[in-house]
Design an enzyme around this catalytic site. Structure first.
Site, short mmCIF file in Angstrom:
data_model
loop_
_atom_site.label_atom_id
_atom_site.label_comp_id
_atom_site.label_asym_id
_atom_site.label_seq_id
_atom_site.Cartn_x
_atom_site.Cartn_y
_atom_site.Cartn_z
N ASP A 1 2.04 -6.68 2.38
CA ASP A 1 0.80 -5.94 2.89
C ASP A 1 1.24 -4.83 3.74
OD1 ASP A 1 -1.58 -5.27 3.14
OD2 ASP A 1 -2.23 -6.64 4.96
N HIS B 1 -2.78 -12.57 1.79
CA HIS B 1 -2.55 -12.64 3.27
C HIS B 1 -3.56 -13.81 3.81
CE1 HIS B 1 -6.12 -9.86 3.08
NE2 HIS B 1 -5.33 -8.84 3.10
N HIS C 1 0.80 -1.19 -0.02
CA HIS C 1 -0.08 0.03 -0.02
C HIS C 1 0.83 1.16 0.04
CE1 HIS C 1 -3.71 -2.33 0.71
NE2 HIS C 1 -3.14 -3.10 1.59
N ARG D 1 0.49 5.08 -0.40
CA ARG D 1 -0.75 5.93 -0.03
C ARG D 1 -0.92 7.32 -1.02
NH1 ARG D 1 -3.17 2.07 2.58
NH2 ARG D 1 -2.62 1.78 4.70
N ASN E 1 -6.42 0.82 -3.30
CA ASN E 1 -7.28 1.20 -2.33
C ASN E 1 -6.68 2.79 -1.99
OD1 ASN E 1 -5.36 0.51 -0.83
ND2 ASN E 1 -6.51 -0.08 0.98
C1 NCD Z 1 -4.65 -2.44 4.64
C2 NCD Z 1 -4.59 -0.96 4.41
O1 NCD Z 1 -4.56 -0.32 5.42
O2 NCD Z 1 -4.76 -0.80 3.37
N1 NCD Z 1 -4.93 -2.97 6.00
C3 NCD Z 1 -4.84 -3.95 6.57
O3 NCD Z 1 -5.10 -4.17 7.64
N2 NCD Z 1 -4.11 -5.07 5.92
C4 NCD Z 1 -5.55 -3.17 3.74
C5 NCD Z 1 -5.62 -4.48 3.71
O4 NCD Z 1 -4.41 -5.30 2.99
O5 NCD Z 1 -6.58 -5.31 3.78
ZN ZN Z 2 -6.08 -6.90 2.37
#
Ligand code: NCD
Ligand code: ZN
Length: 422
Positions: A301, A228, A55, A57, A87
């Site tokens: 992740d 995951h 992720h 941002r 996302n």
């Molecule tokens: C992730 C996120 O913060 O974008 N959060 C998480 O708890 N893993 C989203 C995700 O991978 O589900």
């Molecule tokens: Zn996820």
């Protein structure tokens, strides 16, 4: 870009030799001119790591991570490519959004950024995104995911798998059935969640979605990737599906290999994550599955969050933890140093398999003449105590802070360029 000469490093199979790099590809050591020298005596040289689940941002929450800082953290972790989840804000659900991210990466990234498109518009779970247009765009999207949210509607999931198949793309599912948990579910349903008074996610919220989705992948003939995986039940379903010949791959995170439900006993929201940290039997199951190949790969992740989004009661804080910089160290600690994974298999799980997911021509390749120069230099015996403030990430939600862990990454080279050197 200056030539490179790496001397004395051993390949994963144990053979030793000098490695030359010129114009972004591996060349014979004798073919480099006035090189930057890296003395790699006693080190391993491995193909650059590839993260199937990151992720970044940007756009949207640049105060927590940007493409520049996230990929700098990736380079420090030995990664030469990351798959950037959709996302974002705006969500990566159009060709324009995908191309924007690809162009941003071309300007600012320290690792290849593989753009992931969303499955549904706005992650809404209802209407499919412009998957075909994203694929045909300059971003060449080959992986789609609503990650952060589970695609709950089976018809939407079926259509996504069917559509993606026409251009050999993969659908990556965040398997977590929100209908199987009460509101505010925020940790693994167990004796600990009961004692702490935290609403829990049963393991079956994950495994029942995986079971549904492998059946849908078979029906549609499309490729499914399970993000995951964290439960013994989920592993068993994937094992069954693979025996049946269904096109499914799966990942496990470093934190699910290493950390358990007990971490939440102090109500430290750093340890709030989806799916939640599990108990020992599940940790044992995902370690075994990564060793035997039922779980194909490691996905970090890496999920940066601002302090103000974590400084809340446990059930309200945002889920997610960072992990790019410590990923290899945690896999060495849990899998290599315990004798469960040898180095060639680690390369398969952390480089080759994730590169194949999106059919990369440049990543996950062997260290061999003429191949793209993506590599990580590893000191297999180095250790250090993790300091969350010594991070290239903008965020500090690091679950390994203060722990003594392997610290193997000495240098990273992406496309012939040194992106990290200790
Ligand atoms: C992730 C996120 O913060 O974008 N959060 C998480 O708890 N893993 C989203 C995700 O991978 O589900
Ligand atoms: Zn996820």
């Amino acid at each position: 870009m200056r030539d490179l000469l790496i001397t004395g490093a051993a390949l994963a199979d144990g053979t030793t030799g000098d490695v030359g790099v010129r114009d972004g590809v591996f060349v014979a050591a004798g073919d480099v001119r006035d090189p930057e020298r890296i003395d790699a005596d006693g080190l391993l040289v491995l193909p650059g790591l590839v993260d199937p689940h990151t992720h970044l941002r940007e756009p949207g929450r640049e105060e927590t991570e940007t493409v520049a800082t996230g990929t700098a953290a990736a380079a420090r972790g030995g990664f030469t490519a990351v798959h950037a989840m959709a996302n974002l804000d705006p969500v990566t659900d159009t060709a324009e959004a995908a191309e924007y991210l690809a162009a941003l990466a071309a300007r600012t990234a320290s690792a290849e950024v593989v753009v992931v498109g969303s499955v549904t518009k706005g992650l809404g779970g209802e209407q499919l995104s412009e998957m075909g247009l994203m694929h045909a765009s300059a971003a060449g999207v080959r992986m789609f995911s609503d990650d952060g949210r589970c695609v709950m509607d089976p018809l939407v999931m079926r259509r996504a798998l069917t559509y993606a198949k026409t251009f050999d793309a993969v659908i990556a599912q965040h398997a977590q059935d929100t209908r199987l948990a009460g509101t505010g579910a925020c940790c693994h349903e167990s004796e600990i969640s009961g004692r702490l008074g935290l609403p829990g996610w049963p393991a079956q919220a994950e495994s029942t979605i995986i079971a549904r989705d492998v059946e849908l992948a078979e029906l549609a003939g499309g490729r499914l990737h399970v993000c995951h995986v964290s439960t013994a039940e989920g592993v068993e379903v994937i094992r069954w599906a693979k025996r049946r010949g269904i096109a499914v791959t799966a990942e496990v995170t470093p934190h699910h290999l290493y950390l358990g439900t007990r971490e939440v006993e102090g109500y430290d929201t750093t340890f709030k994550v989806n799916p939640p940290l599990r108990t020992d039997e599940h940790i044992e199951a995902v370690r075994g599955a990564l060793a035997d190949g039922t779980i194909d790969m490691v996905g970090t992740d890496h999920a940066p969050h601002a302090r103000e989004d974590k400084d809340h009661p446990f059930d309200i804080a945002l889920p997610g933890m960072i992990g790019l910089e410590q990923a290899l160290g945690v896999v060495v600690e849990t899998m290599v140093d315990t004798g469960r994974l040898d180095w060639p298999t680690l390369v398969e799980r952390m480089s080759s398999a994730p590169a194949r997911l999106t059919r990369s021509a440049t990543q996950g390749r062997p260290i061999a003449l003429g191949e793209p120069a993506n590599l990580v230099l590893v000191d297999a015996s180095a250790r250090s105590v993790v300091d969350r403030d010594a991070s290239a990430s903008k965020s500090r939600n690091n679950p390994y802070h203060g722990r003594d862990l392997p610290d193997p990454v000495v240098a990273t080279v992406w496309a012939g360029r040194v992106t990290h050197r200790r």
